[in-house]
Design a protein around this motif. Structure first.
Motif, PDB file in Angstrom:
ATOM      1  N   SER A 149      51.219 -18.949  39.404  1.00  0.00           N
ATOM      2  CA  SER A 149      50.885 -17.526  39.605  1.00  0.00           C
ATOM      3  C   SER A 149      49.613 -17.390  40.456  1.00  0.00           C
ATOM      4  CB  SER A 149      50.723 -16.824  38.258  1.00  0.00           C
ATOM      5  OG  SER A 149      49.631 -17.392  37.572  1.00  0.00           O
ATOM      6  N   GLN A 150      49.175 -18.498  41.037  1.00  0.00           N
ATOM      7  CA  GLN A 150      47.980 -18.497  41.895  1.00  0.00           C
ATOM      8  C   GLN A 150      46.790 -17.850  41.192  1.00  0.00           C
ATOM      9  OE1 GLN A 150      47.761 -20.106  44.907  1.00  0.00           O
ATOM     10  NE2 GLN A 150      49.819 -20.838  44.497  1.00  0.00           N
ATOM     11  N   ALA A 151      46.590 -18.235  39.935  1.00  0.00           N
ATOM     12  CA  ALA A 151      45.467 -17.684  39.167  1.00  0.00           C
ATOM     13  C   ALA A 151      44.136 -18.120  39.774  1.00  0.00           C
ATOM     14  CB  ALA A 151      45.565 -18.166  37.724  1.00  0.00           C
ATOM     15  N   ASP A 152      43.121 -17.432  39.366  1.00  0.00           N
ATOM     16  CA  ASP A 152      41.776 -17.721  39.844  1.00  0.00           C
ATOM     17  C   ASP A 152      41.346 -19.134  39.413  1.00  0.00           C
ATOM     18  OD1 ASP A 152      39.282 -16.422  40.931  1.00  0.00           O
ATOM     19  OD2 ASP A 152      38.563 -17.232  39.006  1.00  0.00           O
ATOM     20  N   ASP A 153      40.657 -19.860  40.310  1.00  0.00           N
ATOM     21  CA  ASP A 153      40.253 -21.243  40.006  1.00  0.00           C
ATOM     22  C   ASP A 153      39.396 -21.332  38.744  1.00  0.00           C
ATOM     23  OD1 ASP A 153      41.583 -21.852  42.249  1.00  0.00           O
ATOM     24  OD2 ASP A 153      39.883 -22.701  43.348  1.00  0.00           O
ATOM     25  N   ARG A 154      38.536 -20.302  38.550  1.00  0.00           N
ATOM     26  CA  ARG A 154      37.642 -20.348  37.385  1.00  0.00           C
ATOM     27  C   ARG A 154      38.426 -20.218  36.083  1.00  0.00           C
ATOM     28  NH1 ARG A 154      33.707 -15.882  39.446  1.00  0.00           N
ATOM     29  NH2 ARG A 154      35.786 -15.286  40.092  1.00  0.00           N
ATOM     30  N   GLN A 155      39.486 -19.426  36.163  1.00  0.00           N
ATOM     31  CA  GLN A 155      40.331 -19.264  34.975  1.00  0.00           C
ATOM     32  C   GLN A 155      41.027 -20.592  34.642  1.00  0.00           C
ATOM     33  OE1 GLN A 155      43.407 -16.354  35.470  1.00  0.00           O
ATOM     34  NE2 GLN A 155      43.967 -16.451  33.302  1.00  0.00           N
TER      35      GLN A 155
ATOM     36  N   LEU B 208      49.823 -21.061  35.403  1.00  0.00           N
ATOM     37  CA  LEU B 208      48.683 -20.495  36.133  1.00  0.00           C
ATOM     38  C   LEU B 208      48.695 -20.942  37.599  1.00  0.00           C
ATOM     39  CD1 LEU B 208      45.869 -20.931  33.448  1.00  0.00           C
ATOM     40  CD2 LEU B 208      46.811 -18.775  34.277  1.00  0.00           C
TER      41      LEU B 208
ATOM     42  N   HIS C 287      43.710 -27.880  44.383  1.00  0.00           N
ATOM     43  CA  HIS C 287      44.263 -27.231  45.567  1.00  0.00           C
ATOM     44  C   HIS C 287      45.716 -27.687  45.809  1.00  0.00           C
ATOM     45  CE1 HIS C 287      44.227 -25.064  49.256  1.00  0.00           C
ATOM     46  NE2 HIS C 287      44.550 -26.146  49.964  1.00  0.00           N
TER      47      HIS C 287
ATOM     48  N   LYS D 268      48.103 -26.468  43.181  1.00  0.00           N
ATOM     49  CA  LYS D 268      48.450 -25.054  43.394  1.00  0.00           C
ATOM     50  C   LYS D 268      49.554 -24.922  44.437  1.00  0.00           C
ATOM     51  CE  LYS D 268      45.039 -21.627  42.259  1.00  0.00           C
ATOM     52  NZ  LYS D 268      43.874 -20.846  42.699  1.00  0.00           N
TER      53      LYS D 268
END
Ligand SMILES: Nc1ncnc2c1ncn2[C@@H]1O[C@H](COP(=O)(O)OP(=O)(O)O)[C@@H](O)[C@H]1O
Ligand SMILES: [Mg+2]
Length: 355
Positions: A164-170, A161, A236, A239
């Protein structure tokens, strides 16, 4: 439990061997390249489904053969079998039945290995020491394997994740689970290291008197901060890097003398003894906590140890009451021990000698 019968077929240079080891000290001797290490490697394979000296499992299959087969009879009832072919197909058997997981073999056949490369435990990065802790926790806690596997899977998913720079909430949803299993894993690892320290002291005292070795557990992140907070505050950076920097996958066992890492103070001989102490302690703990005996495999015992230390090590191993397999080129160097059984290996032929 001890191995009472061991058969090898087409394993390295051993075409076929069928040996009946004794429950205590077994010596395997023979010239360089005769097949001594291969016998230990076969026992290792039977427990762990892999080699300790090659990452490519097909390398152990005898040249021009399709597969190797191993068989061991433990105690009176347990029968373990393992076969692997050149296509990588594996067949394992416990009492004739296919086990659900290969880890069941390791449970039945707990091993401790000491080789000339065992220094790596102290000299290399934390991976080997983490595996050392996990071996102990695995054998002492029935829940451990499941928790360990969950943690590993969750970390892998998190790293995917992150990349793939997924959403932080995910990511936060996964982190909740990861935090839970990280804490469970750490709790168990810490408990195991605490009990290890209890037995290790006496053993180190025998091998390395007057060397104040301190062993402590490092969990993989700042112990004053909850893992949830670490994962969140480092998200951060993680990521940017594409992987999780802190967590249980960074756990380590720290060994120090007067607050200096052991590898910077001890001689090679002392380091080898410390490794031996660590491995023996692991076995002693297993038998104290679970009345389970592990089997010791000691390859090339003479390397790095003078005759006094060799005797000391063998006496300690004998005292554990476990089955021990020791390999050596020159049996004369180990003549001071009373071997229960002696095997001679020559060009892959294993013969039993009267001891
Ligand atoms: N796949 C294989 N098939 C046949 N022989 C092999 C294979 N892999 C290694 N060998 C040979 O097996 C021999 C046994 O090696 P090893 O068990 O390390 O001997 P030792 O420990 O007695 O020095 C070596 O001579 C090696 O060349
Ligand atoms: Mg060898």
């Amino acid at each position: 439990m001890a191995i009472q019968q061991l058969s090898l077929t087409h394993f390295r240079n051993i075409k076929a061997a069928d040996i009946r080891p004794a429950g205590g000290l077994n010596l395997i001797h023979g010239a360089n390249g005769s097949g001594k290490t291969s016998v230990l490697e076969a026992i290792w394979f039977l427990s762990l489904g892999r080699s300790f000296r090659s990452h490519q499992s097909q390398r152990v299959i005898q040249y021009e053969q399709e597969a190797f087969t191993l068989f061991a009879r433990m105690g009176d009832e347990e029968r373990l079998g393992f076969r692997r072919n050149r296509q990588g197909e594996v067949e394992a058997r416990i009492n004739g039945e296919r086990p659900e997981k290969l880890a069941q073999l390791a449970k039945l056949l707990p091993l401790q290995l000491i080789t000339p490369e065992s220094f790596a435990l102290l000299l290399d990065g934390p991976k080997a020491r983490r595996e050392y802790i996990d071996w102990g926790a695995f054998h002492s806690d029935p829940q451990f394997h499941l928790i360990w596997a969950r943690c590993r899977r969750l970390l892998k998913q998190r790293n995917q994740l992150l990349r793939s720079q997924a959403d932080d909430r995910q990511i936060a949803i996964w982190d909740k689970q990861l935090a839970h299993y990280s804490n469970e894993l750490t709790l168990r690892r810490r408990a195991w290291v605490d009990s290890l320290n209890g037995v290790l002291k006496g053993i180190i005292g025998t091998f390395l008197p007057n060397v104040p070795v301190r062993v402590s557990f490092s969990q993989g992140w700042d112990s004053k901060t909850p893992i949830e907070q670490i994962l969140e505050s480092q998200l951060h950076r993680d990521k940017q890097l594409g992987y999780t920097v802190s967590g249980p996958h960074k756990a380590d066992l720290r060994l120090r003398v007067n607050n200096i890492p052991v590898q910077d103070v001890l001689s090679r001989g002392q380091l080898k003894l410390l490794v031996c102490a660590l491995k023996i302690a692991q076995g002693v703990l297993l038998s104290e906590q679970h009345q389970k005996q592990c089997i010791y495999l000691v390859d090339d015992l003479a390397s790095e140890l003078d005759s006094e230390k060799r005797t000391q090590l063998l006496s300690q191993l004998e005292q554990t009451g476990s089955q021990v397999f020791v390999t050596a080129i020159d049996p004369e160097q180990l003549a001071m021990m009373s071997w229960q059984r002696v095997f001679h290996v020559e060009h892959g032929q294993v013969t039993t000698k009267d001891s």
